[in-house]
Design a protein around this motif. Structure first.
Motif, PDB file in Angstrom:
ATOM      1  N   ILE A 158      13.158 -61.051 -77.456  1.00  0.00           N
ATOM      2  CA  ILE A 158      12.288 -61.454 -78.393  1.00  0.00           C
ATOM      3  C   ILE A 158      12.274 -63.094 -78.425  1.00  0.00           C
ATOM      4  CG2 ILE A 158      11.064 -61.519 -80.891  1.00  0.00           C
ATOM      5  CD1 ILE A 158      11.396 -58.719 -79.375  1.00  0.00           C
ATOM      6  N   ASN A 209       3.886 -61.125 -87.887  1.00  0.00           N
ATOM      7  CA  ASN A 209       5.038 -61.239 -87.211  1.00  0.00           C
ATOM      8  C   ASN A 209       5.084 -60.426 -86.093  1.00  0.00           C
ATOM      9  OD1 ASN A 209       5.612 -62.916 -89.485  1.00  0.00           O
ATOM     10  ND2 ASN A 209       7.517 -61.423 -90.252  1.00  0.00           N
ATOM     11  N   LEU A 210       4.001 -60.261 -85.544  1.00  0.00           N
ATOM     12  CA  LEU A 210       3.712 -59.667 -83.937  1.00  0.00           C
ATOM     13  C   LEU A 210       4.817 -60.479 -82.990  1.00  0.00           C
ATOM     14  CD1 LEU A 210       0.489 -58.156 -83.898  1.00  0.00           C
ATOM     15  CD2 LEU A 210       2.594 -57.003 -84.339  1.00  0.00           C
ATOM     16  N   PHE A 211       5.313 -59.893 -81.954  1.00  0.00           N
ATOM     17  CA  PHE A 211       5.776 -60.781 -81.042  1.00  0.00           C
ATOM     18  C   PHE A 211       4.610 -61.384 -79.914  1.00  0.00           C
ATOM     19  CE2 PHE A 211       8.946 -57.075 -81.582  1.00  0.00           C
ATOM     20  CZ  PHE A 211       9.521 -57.894 -82.664  1.00  0.00           C
ATOM     21  N   PRO A 212       4.443 -62.805 -80.189  1.00  0.00           N
ATOM     22  CA  PRO A 212       3.452 -63.498 -79.460  1.00  0.00           C
ATOM     23  C   PRO A 212       3.241 -63.120 -77.987  1.00  0.00           C
ATOM     24  CG  PRO A 212       4.817 -65.078 -80.298  1.00  0.00           C
ATOM     25  CD  PRO A 212       5.500 -63.668 -80.958  1.00  0.00           C
ATOM     26  N   GLN A 249      10.040 -66.494 -75.952  1.00  0.00           N
ATOM     27  CA  GLN A 249       8.822 -67.240 -76.582  1.00  0.00           C
ATOM     28  C   GLN A 249       9.161 -68.656 -76.348  1.00  0.00           C
ATOM     29  OE1 GLN A 249       7.870 -66.211 -80.613  1.00  0.00           O
ATOM     30  NE2 GLN A 249       8.865 -64.436 -80.419  1.00  0.00           N
ATOM     31  N   VAL A 307       2.033 -68.809 -84.986  1.00  0.00           N
ATOM     32  CA  VAL A 307       2.767 -68.034 -84.545  1.00  0.00           C
ATOM     33  C   VAL A 307       4.071 -68.539 -84.098  1.00  0.00           C
ATOM     34  CG1 VAL A 307       1.440 -65.951 -83.609  1.00  0.00           C
ATOM     35  CG2 VAL A 307       1.581 -67.751 -82.240  1.00  0.00           C
ATOM     36  N   PHE A 352       5.344 -56.862 -92.668  1.00  0.00           N
ATOM     37  CA  PHE A 352       5.378 -58.229 -93.485  1.00  0.00           C
ATOM     38  C   PHE A 352       3.800 -58.855 -93.707  1.00  0.00           C
ATOM     39  CE2 PHE A 352       8.770 -57.847 -90.806  1.00  0.00           C
ATOM     40  CZ  PHE A 352      10.216 -58.089 -91.886  1.00  0.00           C
ATOM     41  N   LEU A 365       0.437 -68.591 -77.374  1.00  0.00           N
ATOM     42  CA  LEU A 365       1.786 -69.361 -76.962  1.00  0.00           C
ATOM     43  C   LEU A 365       1.342 -70.625 -76.304  1.00  0.00           C
ATOM     44  CD1 LEU A 365       4.661 -67.095 -75.892  1.00  0.00           C
ATOM     45  CD2 LEU A 365       4.428 -68.585 -77.829  1.00  0.00           C
ATOM     46  N   ALA A 390      11.209 -59.829 -88.154  1.00  0.00           N
ATOM     47  CA  ALA A 390      10.627 -58.636 -87.586  1.00  0.00           C
ATOM     48  C   ALA A 390      11.271 -57.779 -86.586  1.00  0.00           C
ATOM     49  CB  ALA A 390       9.451 -59.243 -86.867  1.00  0.00           C
ATOM     50  N   GLN A 394       2.979 -61.813 -93.023  1.00  0.00           N
ATOM     51  CA  GLN A 394       2.327 -62.821 -91.786  1.00  0.00           C
ATOM     52  C   GLN A 394       2.541 -62.074 -90.666  1.00  0.00           C
ATOM     53  OE1 GLN A 394       0.875 -65.155 -92.346  1.00  0.00           O
ATOM     54  NE2 GLN A 394       1.479 -65.893 -94.345  1.00  0.00           N
ATOM     55  N   MET A 398       9.251 -51.525 -91.640  1.00  0.00           N
ATOM     56  CA  MET A 398       8.810 -52.811 -92.484  1.00  0.00           C
ATOM     57  C   MET A 398       7.793 -53.513 -92.053  1.00  0.00           C
ATOM     58  SD  MET A 398      10.828 -55.194 -95.059  1.00  0.00           S
ATOM     59  CE  MET A 398      10.202 -56.436 -95.868  1.00  0.00           C
ATOM     60  N   ILE A 425      -0.357 -67.008 -71.804  1.00  0.00           N
ATOM     61  CA  ILE A 425      -0.373 -66.260 -72.960  1.00  0.00           C
ATOM     62  C   ILE A 425      -1.129 -66.843 -74.191  1.00  0.00           C
ATOM     63  CG2 ILE A 425       1.025 -64.918 -74.690  1.00  0.00           C
ATOM     64  CD1 ILE A 425       3.309 -64.642 -72.422  1.00  0.00           C
ATOM     65  N   GLN A 475      -4.184 -57.615 -86.214  1.00  0.00           N
ATOM     66  CA  GLN A 475      -2.762 -57.872 -85.908  1.00  0.00           C
ATOM     67  C   GLN A 475      -1.869 -56.980 -86.871  1.00  0.00           C
ATOM     68  OE1 GLN A 475      -1.211 -61.742 -85.192  1.00  0.00           O
ATOM     69  NE2 GLN A 475      -2.981 -62.648 -85.242  1.00  0.00           N
ATOM     70  N   SER A 526      14.319 -55.879 -88.309  1.00  0.00           N
ATOM     71  CA  SER A 526      13.668 -54.706 -88.978  1.00  0.00           C
ATOM     72  C   SER A 526      13.423 -53.650 -88.101  1.00  0.00           C
ATOM     73  CB  SER A 526      12.835 -55.000 -89.934  1.00  0.00           C
ATOM     74  OG  SER A 526      11.557 -55.483 -89.464  1.00  0.00           O
ATOM     75  N   ALA A 535      11.012 -65.661 -89.175  1.00  0.00           N
ATOM     76  CA  ALA A 535      10.212 -64.237 -89.188  1.00  0.00           C
ATOM     77  C   ALA A 535      10.189 -63.481 -87.944  1.00  0.00           C
ATOM     78  CB  ALA A 535       8.914 -64.700 -89.700  1.00  0.00           C
ATOM     79  N   GLN A 536      10.552 -64.345 -87.026  1.00  0.00           N
ATOM     80  CA  GLN A 536      10.500 -63.498 -85.456  1.00  0.00           C
ATOM     81  C   GLN A 536      11.854 -62.765 -85.530  1.00  0.00           C
ATOM     82  OE1 GLN A 536       8.305 -62.637 -82.778  1.00  0.00           O
ATOM     83  NE2 GLN A 536       6.752 -63.637 -84.109  1.00  0.00           N
TER      84      GLN A 536
END
Ligand SMILES: Nc1ncnc2c1ncn2[C@@H]1O[C@H](COP(=O)(O)OP(=O)(O)OP(=O)(O)O)[C@@H](O)[C@H]1O
Ligand SMILES: [Mg+2]
Lengths: 296, 251
Positions: free
Chosen positions: A210, B98-101, A214, A18, B94, A8, A195, B96, B92, A5, B153, A198, A191-192
């Protein structure tokens, strides 16, 4: 094998990070992969050289003392037995101890990041206790505390010593896996979490969908490192009389009248087998570590 | 509950005398704001004045010590608050991204509707593709966040929020990490949204954008709202000296 990925496990196209590099113990902590790193650094021909040394040594001594030749012959005769009835049990013990340790350790590690303070404290206490106890002491406790058979109604299930050894060794492994899981989870930027929250994900969904996906790959190298350490610790079981490589080595030497000349070939052989087994694991560990590490 | 009493002629987001501290540091010292349905509100102000903190309070990422924030009548400052139901209404984005990588663009967008709203996967996918078109990212569906530029992004992040069909969108300096070229593409996306009638609250330093798109501009400094008004009057007739000074530095 495992899907690659971008961002990552390879370099990202943007300079925005990230993920932080996985660092379960903080940047000043000692290297968690020390064992694997040291072993993996040895060149590929090391096992060959070791083997050559062991086999050449009695040859060299042959001229001076005839019994070294005998010792070597004895070893050759015992070898299949030592491997099949001895080392196979070391592998078996390490395999099951790892399995149990991983399952319990994962649960404990997630407990350590629970929102419930009681669960968190309990998981932390168990982790610290077993992480900082001498393995041999744990082994003795389990061996003496566990019954030699479990009686359910009229059914009697015998518990052989090697199973007790599995339980005993799985405890420190569990505690260390717990730390790996906890460290990996907190290495994911908050932050993850935000995100995900939210977007109305629940905490459980956030964790399993999530966060853990990762950091899963980042847990593999330290996990393998602990497997190698565990495997090398299995000879401890011989002190408890569990039949494994070292126990049988001693018995074999006794069977051959305990000639002092037997010591070096036999123990070197035991060492060599462990090395041959753990060396590829260590190389793979370090290779995976490099691959999964994201440089920021 | 209060929720059922809400009607669209009442403010969609209403903050009253919001106080928020981190330990002994008081960051919000009585902030009030009403945002009507379909309005676009820009919050501007110097760094550290509490803009991010305020909009994070609106979707419950930060809790508040006193005062009240309601979203469609639902009180955020309520110990029994159902955060998940609140966050289904409030999207929301952000700074940065903050996508899920570990997920590609389309998966990032589809995840929440499928897992949280339990919607049908095919329907969600169709909607996600529509959203990708809307943020002008056709062809990037399968790209991972690590393969996308910052602006791309950020647009995926906007689409990801929109996929939940929120009633309000919060944007926290979403263009601050982008270069001037890419800022434009993201702002265009947000402008389109605002023009379609999405209720938006933006923290931004883009004065041009605020002047053009905002219905109301709020200026914050040191945890209070110093001044607010529609762009026309706000930029020309700022009364407070702090606002004047800030505007003179930035314009
Ligand atoms: N989690 C936190 N813990 C402690 N203090 C915080 C925390 N988050 C923010 N602060 C403090 O709150 C104050 C306001 O921060 P905030 O991020 O809301 O400012 P801002 O207006 O968004 O600034 P910027 O324009 O730089 O983003 C700052 O002094 C900051 O140090
Ligand atoms: Mg901010």
């Amino acid at each position: 094998m495992i899907r690659r990925i971008p961002g990552l496990d390879t370099k990202a196209a943007t300079d925005l990070a990230v993920l932080h590099p996985f660092d379960p113990n903080g940047s000043t902590a000692p290297d968690g992969l020390l064992v694997s790193r040291w072993m993996a650094k040895l060149p590929l021909w090391t096992p060959l050289a070791l083997a050559a040394l062991i086999f050449a040594w009695p040859m060299a001594a042959l001229a001076q003392n005839f019994t070294y030749g005998d010792a070597f012959d004895t070893l050759l005769r015992w070898m299949p037995f030592l491997i099949k009835s001895g080392f196979l049990f070391n592998v078996l013990i390490s395999f099951f101890a790892m399995l149990i340790g991983t399952l319990l350790g994962t649960a404990l590690g997630l407990g350590q990041i629970s929102l419930n303070p009681v669960v968190r404290w309990f998981a932390w206490a168990v982790t610290q206790t077993f992480r900082n106890s001498p393995w041999l002491v744990l082994l003795f406790i389990v061996l003496l505390a566990f019954p030699f058979e479990i009686v359910i109604g009229t059914v009697i299930i015998p518990v052989p010593d090697w199973m007790k050894a599995v339980v005993g060794l799985s405890l420190p492994v569990m505690a260390n896996i717990s730390e790996i899981v906890r460290g990996a989870v907190i290495s994911v930027p908050t932050a993850q979490w935000e995100a995900s929250e939210s977007l109305a994900f629940s905490r459980t969904q956030t964790l399993w969908r999530i966060i853990l996906p990762q950091c899963f790959k980042r847990m593999i190298p330290p996990w393998m490192n602990w497997y190698a350490i565990l495997t090398m610790a299995t000879p401890l079981c011989s002190l408890l009389g569990v039949e494994e490589l070292l126990t049988l080595t001693r018995q074999a030497m006794e069977g051959a009248d305990n000639h002092p000349e037997l010591l070096v070939p036999f123990y070197s052989f035991a060492l060599l087998i462990f090395f041959l087994y753990c060396y590829p694991i260590a190389r793979l560990t370090i290779r995976l570590e490099r691959r999964f590490m994201v440089k920021l | 509950m209060a929720e059922s009493n809400w009607t669209p002629d009442q403010p969609m987001v209403s903050a009253k005398d919001v106080h928020k501290s981190f330990g002994s540091l008081e960051v919000l010292k009585g902030v009030s704001m009403d945002v009507m349905k379909g309005e676009c509100v820009c919050v501007i102000g110097p760094s550290g004045s509490g803009k991010s903190t305020f909009i994070r309070c609106i979707n419950g990422l930060n809790d508040i010590q006193s005062g009240s924030i309601t979203v469609e009548g639902q009180e955020v400052n309520d110990p029994k608050l159902d955060k998940l139901s609140l966050r289904k209404k409030v999207g929301m984005v952000f700074q940065q991204y903050n996508l899920f990588p570990h997920k590609n663009a389309i998966e990032n967008i589809m995840m929440a509707p499928v897992l949280v709203l339990k919607e049908d996967k095919d329907e969600v996918e169709a909607r996600a593709r529509e959203l990708i078109r809307k943020v002008r990212l056709e062809g990037k569906e399968e790209a991972y966040p690590g393969e996308l530029s910052g602006g791309q992004q950020q647009r995926v992040a906007i689409a990801r929020s929109l996929a939940m069909r929120p009633d309000v969108m919060l944007f926290d300096e979403v263009t601050a990490a982008l270069d001037p070229e890419t800022v434009k593409e993201v702002l265009t996306t947000i402008r389109d949204l605002a023009e379609e009638g999405m209720t938006c609250i933006l923290v931004t330093h883009e004065m041009g954008f605020a002047r053009e798109v905002a219905n109301q501009i709020y200026f914050t400094d040191r945890g209070v709202i110093v001044e607010h008004g529609p762009p026309a009057t706000f930029f020309k007739e700022a009364k407070d000296p702090r606002t004047k000074e800030f505007l003179s530095q930035i314009l």
